[in-house]
Design a protein around this motif. Sequence first.
Motif, PDB file in Angstrom:
ATOM      1  N   GLY A 163       0.831  -1.198   0.000  1.00  0.00           N
ATOM      2  CA  GLY A 163       0.000   0.000   0.000  1.00  0.00           C
ATOM      3  C   GLY A 163       0.868   1.250   0.000  1.00  0.00           C
ATOM      4  N   SER A 164       0.943   1.928  -1.129  1.00  0.00           N
ATOM      5  CA  SER A 164       1.766   3.134  -1.232  1.00  0.00           C
ATOM      6  C   SER A 164       1.019   4.357  -0.697  1.00  0.00           C
ATOM      7  N   ASN A 165       1.803   5.369  -0.322  1.00  0.00           N
ATOM      8  CA  ASN A 165       1.255   6.636   0.179  1.00  0.00           C
ATOM      9  C   ASN A 165       0.269   6.429   1.326  1.00  0.00           C
ATOM     10  N   ILE A 166       0.632   5.526   2.205  1.00  0.00           N
ATOM     11  CA  ILE A 166      -0.229   5.261   3.357  1.00  0.00           C
ATOM     12  C   ILE A 166       0.188   6.162   4.512  1.00  0.00           C
ATOM     13  N   VAL A 167      -0.803   6.600   5.280  1.00  0.00           N
ATOM     14  CA  VAL A 167      -0.572   7.372   6.504  1.00  0.00           C
ATOM     15  C   VAL A 167      -1.119   6.556   7.668  1.00  0.00           C
ATOM     16  N   ILE A 168      -0.243   6.245   8.632  1.00  0.00           N
ATOM     17  CA  ILE A 168      -0.622   5.520   9.840  1.00  0.00           C
ATOM     18  C   ILE A 168      -0.273   6.437  11.002  1.00  0.00           C
TER      19      ILE A 168
ATOM     20  N   THR B 239       8.720   7.923   6.422  1.00  0.00           N
ATOM     21  CA  THR B 239       9.138   8.588   7.654  1.00  0.00           C
ATOM     22  C   THR B 239       8.511   7.841   8.816  1.00  0.00           C
ATOM     23  N   CYS B 240       9.266   7.769   9.907  1.00  0.00           N
ATOM     24  CA  CYS B 240       8.802   7.095  11.107  1.00  0.00           C
ATOM     25  C   CYS B 240       9.190   7.985  12.280  1.00  0.00           C
ATOM     26  N   SER B 241       8.229   8.692  12.852  1.00  0.00           N
ATOM     27  CA  SER B 241       8.575   9.730  13.825  1.00  0.00           C
ATOM     28  C   SER B 241       7.564   9.795  14.960  1.00  0.00           C
ATOM     29  N   GLY B 242       8.086  10.151  16.124  1.00  0.00           N
ATOM     30  CA  GLY B 242       7.227  10.443  17.266  1.00  0.00           C
ATOM     31  C   GLY B 242       6.479   9.270  17.833  1.00  0.00           C
TER      32      GLY B 242
ATOM     33  N   VAL C 297       3.919   7.184   5.859  1.00  0.00           N
ATOM     34  CA  VAL C 297       4.118   8.056   7.009  1.00  0.00           C
ATOM     35  C   VAL C 297       3.586   7.317   8.220  1.00  0.00           C
ATOM     36  N   ILE C 298       4.477   7.018   9.166  1.00  0.00           N
ATOM     37  CA  ILE C 298       4.106   6.298  10.378  1.00  0.00           C
ATOM     38  C   ILE C 298       4.493   7.203  11.545  1.00  0.00           C
ATOM     39  N   ALA C 299       3.515   7.823  12.171  1.00  0.00           N
ATOM     40  CA  ALA C 299       3.825   8.899  13.115  1.00  0.00           C
ATOM     41  C   ALA C 299       2.897   8.877  14.327  1.00  0.00           C
ATOM     42  N   ASP C 300       3.490   9.170  15.494  1.00  0.00           N
ATOM     43  CA  ASP C 300       2.740   9.462  16.712  1.00  0.00           C
ATOM     44  C   ASP C 300       1.838   8.326  17.155  1.00  0.00           C
ATOM     45  N   ASN C 301       2.277   7.090  16.903  1.00  0.00           N
ATOM     46  CA  ASN C 301       1.538   5.920  17.356  1.00  0.00           C
ATOM     47  C   ASN C 301       2.094   5.415  18.680  1.00  0.00           C
ATOM     48  N   LEU C 302       1.238   4.782  19.452  1.00  0.00           N
ATOM     49  CA  LEU C 302       1.653   4.110  20.678  1.00  0.00           C
ATOM     50  C   LEU C 302       1.588   2.609  20.454  1.00  0.00           C
TER      51      LEU C 302
END
Length: 473
Positions: free
Chosen positions: A289-294, A343-346, A317-322
Motif C-alpha cells: 500500500g503506497s502513500n499510506i498514513v498511519i 518517515t517514522c517519527s514520534g 508516514v508512520i507517526a505518533d503511534n503508541l
Amino acid sequence: MIRDRQARLRAPEDTQTEHLRGLSRRSLLLGGGFALAAVPATARAATRIAGLRGTIEASEFGVRPNAGDDQSALLQQAINASVERGRALFLPSGHYPVANLRLPGGARLVGIPGQTWFDYLGGGHLVYSEKGAAIGLKGIHFDGGNKHLGDYTPALLHFSDAADLSLESCTISGSAKTGLALDRCSGRIIACTVSGARQAGIRSVEATGLSITDCHVHDCANAGILVYRWSEGEDGTLVSGNRVERIAAKDGGTGQNGNGINVFRAHGVIVSGNRVTDCAFSAIRSNAGSNIVINGNSCLRSGETAIYSEFAFQGAVIADNLVDGGTIGISIANFLDGGRLATCSGNVVRNLTVDGPYPAEVQGFGIGIAVEADTALTGNVIEEAPRFGIHMGWGPYLRNVTATSNVIRACPTGIGVTVVDGAGPALIANNIIQDASRGAIIGHRWKEAVTKDLTQVGAEAFPHLTIQGNVAG
C-alpha cells in the motif's frame, strides 16, 4: 540465504492474493422485485421516533415485529414502496425474521438502535444491493445467528457498486462469513458494531471514496477491517476513530490473517486515531500500500509486528503511534521487493517479546523498529525491546536511512546496523541509548554481530556509515 529469504518474504503476499481471490466476484442471481402497493401517510408517532419527515412505517404493509413467521416478502414490499415514494422506512423495536432482502437505490431503513433486529432465517443472504445509490441503514441490528450463507455471497450484508452508501449506528453479529462486504463502494460506515464474524468484520474491495469511522469491530475469526484491491491502485479509504479488539487467525498463515486493520494493494489510505488491541498478528498491516498514513493509533498486545508497512510500497508516514506489546513494534520492510520511502517519527514503542506465532526467521523477534530503505527515523522512544531497539537493514538491503534524535533504553542492543558489503549509506546521530548491555550500536553481517560498540571504536572501517553525536550510557 538471500534466495531463501526472498521465497519466505513473498509467501505472505502470494497467500494474501489467494485469500483475495476467494472473495466473491459473481453477481447475485436474485429474483425480481415485489409488486408495489399504495400506502397511507406515515403516522406522526413513527416520524417523531425516526426523526425523519415523511417516514413510512413498515406496519402499514403488515410487517410485524416479533412475528413467528417469515416477514421477508412483506418487508421487501415495504422497502420497494418506500423507494417509489421517496420516503424512509421506519421499523419499530422488535425482531423481524427475514432473509434474502434486496435494497434498490434510494432505500433508507431506520430502526431504533439496540431494539430493531433483523434475524437471518438462512437460505442465502440477509441483505444485498447492486448498483444502488444513496442507500441508508440506521439503527438496525442484523443478526446472522451463525447460519449458513450461500456460496454466491461473501457476507451477511453485501453491497456492490453502491454510491453514497450510509450505514450508521447499525450492529452486525454472528455472520458465518464476513459481516459487511463492500465492492467498489463509496460512502460512510459510521458508529457501527460488528462482531462474531467467521472471516472479517468489515471488508472493502476497490473502494471509490469510502470512510469507516467510529466503529467497534471485535471477536472476529480472521480479520477486523480489510481494505483490499484486486490490483494495486488508488483507493483513498479513510479508517479512523475505530475500536478493533480480539481478532484471531483461525485460518492460520504468517500474516494474511489475524490483523486488526489490513491494507492490501490499496494506495492513499489513511489509518488514524484507532485503538487496536489483542490481535493475533498485526494491529495495523499495510501490504503493498503506497502513500499510506498511519497516524495517532494505539496498538496494544499484538501477537506479531504491531505496525507493518511491507512489500512493494512506495511512500509511508508512520507517526505518533503508541505500541505496547508485540514481537516487533514497527517494521518498514522488504526493500528486496521494492518497499521503500518512509518517515517514522514520534512513536512510542515498548514491552516487546521474542515469542511469536511462528518460528522466528531473519533477525528474529524482539525488535523495536526495523527499517531498510529511504527512510528517516526521528524522535521515537523505544523501551524494553528484548533484542534491538532499532534494526537497520538486512544483509545488503540498506539504503539512505537516518536514525536521529531517538531515545532507546533497556534494549540489549541499542541499534543494530548491517555492515555487509553492498549496503547503502546510513546516518546514526544524536540518539540517546541507555542500558544497552550488548552495546549501543553494533554492526551485523546477517544475523552475526561482527563489531564492538561503534560509538566507541571502529566506525571508520565502514564508509557507508556515519555515526556521530550519540549519547550512550
